[in-house]
Write an enzyme that holds these catalytic residues in place. Sequence first.
Site, PDB file in Angstrom:
ATOM      1  CG  HIS A 183      -1.217   5.901  -1.198  1.00  0.00           C
ATOM      2  ND1 HIS A 183      -0.575   5.724  -2.407  1.00  0.00           N
ATOM      3  CD2 HIS A 183      -1.278   4.666  -0.642  1.00  0.00           C
ATOM      4  CE1 HIS A 183      -0.256   4.447  -2.555  1.00  0.00           C
ATOM      5  NE2 HIS A 183      -0.665   3.777  -1.488  1.00  0.00           N
TER       6      HIS A 183
ATOM      7  CG  HIS B 134      -2.568   0.580   2.021  1.00  0.00           C
ATOM      8  ND1 HIS B 134      -3.320  -0.029   1.046  1.00  0.00           N
ATOM      9  CD2 HIS B 134      -1.606   1.286   1.369  1.00  0.00           C
ATOM     10  CE1 HIS B 134      -2.834   0.296  -0.149  1.00  0.00           C
ATOM     11  NE2 HIS B 134      -1.790   1.094   0.019  1.00  0.00           N
TER      12      HIS B 134
ATOM     13  CG  HIS C  95      -1.602   0.886  -5.180  1.00  0.00           C
ATOM     14  ND1 HIS C  95      -2.797   1.204  -4.609  1.00  0.00           N
ATOM     15  CD2 HIS C  95      -0.679   0.908  -4.180  1.00  0.00           C
ATOM     16  CE1 HIS C  95      -2.615   1.416  -3.308  1.00  0.00           C
ATOM     17  NE2 HIS C  95      -1.345   1.244  -3.016  1.00  0.00           N
TER      18      HIS C  95
ATOM     19  CD  GLU D 174       4.205   0.238  -4.722  1.00  0.00           C
ATOM     20  OE1 GLU D 174       3.207  -0.473  -4.973  1.00  0.00           O
ATOM     21  OE2 GLU D 174       4.620   0.441  -3.546  1.00  0.00           O
TER      22      GLU D 174
ATOM     23  CG  ASP E 166       2.017   2.873   0.590  1.00  0.00           C
ATOM     24  OD1 ASP E 166       0.848   2.487   0.493  1.00  0.00           O
ATOM     25  OD2 ASP E 166       2.933   2.438  -0.147  1.00  0.00           O
ATOM     26  CG  ASP E 167       1.358   0.081   3.774  1.00  0.00           C
ATOM     27  OD1 ASP E 167       0.230  -0.338   4.060  1.00  0.00           O
ATOM     28  OD2 ASP E 167       1.772   0.175   2.599  1.00  0.00           O
TER      29      ASP E 167
HETATM   30  N1  HPA Z   1       1.482  -1.315  -3.024  1.00  0.00           N
HETATM   31  C1  HPA Z   1       0.623  -2.299  -3.274  1.00  0.00           C
HETATM   32  N2  HPA Z   1      -0.153  -2.824  -2.354  1.00  0.00           N
HETATM   33  C2  HPA Z   1      -0.106  -2.330  -1.118  1.00  0.00           C
HETATM   34  C3  HPA Z   1       0.754  -1.304  -0.798  1.00  0.00           C
HETATM   35  C4  HPA Z   1       1.579  -0.765  -1.808  1.00  0.00           C
HETATM   36  O1  HPA Z   1       2.391   0.179  -1.629  1.00  0.00           O
HETATM   37  N3  HPA Z   1       0.578  -1.056   0.520  1.00  0.00           N
HETATM   38  C5  HPA Z   1      -0.382  -1.896   0.958  1.00  0.00           C
HETATM   39  N4  HPA Z   1      -0.805  -2.675  -0.035  1.00  0.00           N
HETATM   40 ZN    ZN Z   2      -0.350   1.781  -1.228  1.00  0.00          ZN
END
Ligand code: HPA
Ligand code: ZN
Length: 337
Positions: free
Chosen positions: A17, A19, A197, A200, A278-279
């Site tokens: 996971h 991006h 996703h 969350e 994630d990011d």
């Molecule tokens: N959630 C939804 N969209 C996203 C995320 C996330 O954690 N990171 C990058 N785009």
């Molecule tokens: Zn994500």
Amino acid sequence: MTDLPAFIRGLPKAELHLHIEGSLEPELMFALAARNGVAIPYGSVEEVRAAYSFSRLQDFLDIYYAGADVLRTAADFRDLALAYFARVAADGVVHAEIMFDPQTHTARGVPFGTVIEGLLSAMAEAEAKHGISSALIMCFLRHLSEEDAFATLRAAEPWLPRIAAVGLDSSELGHPPAKFARVFAEARRRGLRLVAHAGEEGPPEYVREALDLLGVDRLDHGNRSLEDPGLVARLARTGMTLTVCPLSNLKLCVVDDMADHPIDRMLREGLRATVNSDDPAYFGGYVADNYLAAAEARGLDRRDLAALARNSFLGSFLPDEAVAAHLARLDAYLAAA
Ligand code: HPA
Ligand code: ZN
């Protein structure tokens, strides 16, 4: 015995996971802005980092999409991904399944081919230079229409053999999986794997929709599944992989404190949880930092950490023989550690 950070870095692992646009570090953002003559609304790297304070997913997304504006050429996407691979080679990542958001770029006039050719070039180099294998997950932005997602799938047509899966990301609340049931069905017909996703910020019902209406092979985040015991039992029974992102959860206020993170509860309930970044450029850490933060906050021991790494291979889209080879390498590491 090695200390915990060294044990974690040495643990062979897959990242499932990530991006790629979320790995854009402020230093590279400035370099690409200068290279492409793009104005950015920040005066310094410190100013960019100071802006990374979020109280919900949308706060982050607004800044993340703005940051992506510096990405213009195939060389930019290549440099972005090369920086990610070089960084995670030091974190023990041996396989990465990388999400990208084509609509963020095609909407700005950057062709689909520019994005994917840059990424594919970096992926080939990562294999040669770091021995890291990788695969691409093309995400649809859920705040955009179903029709836009279909147009993206059509734009991807020449590259479909190079894409492992489609995903669903961006603003979750108000954009349930049901909105994308038909385009996911079409992606499945094209032989792609499916992830989304869910859970969350969205309720357990969105997780059920991702399972029942999209037929996902893997769930991204999935945290709010824990509110629904029947759903937890189903996820455990079916061996569904959850790609959990502890530092992201903290930065986006999915948890108030890392001490409240449910990663150990997920393992205890028999869920196939994995740990991911994630990011990483926005949330303060790459994958090993996520393992460490979760371990320190929740008292995970080496067996738990090894289970998370094992799950990362079991939940990957690698062929069975490659999974078995990675698990053997993991066992050898544990035997020697
Ligand atoms: N959630 C939804 N969209 C996203 C995320 C996330 O954690 N990171 C990058 N785009
Ligand atoms: Zn994500």
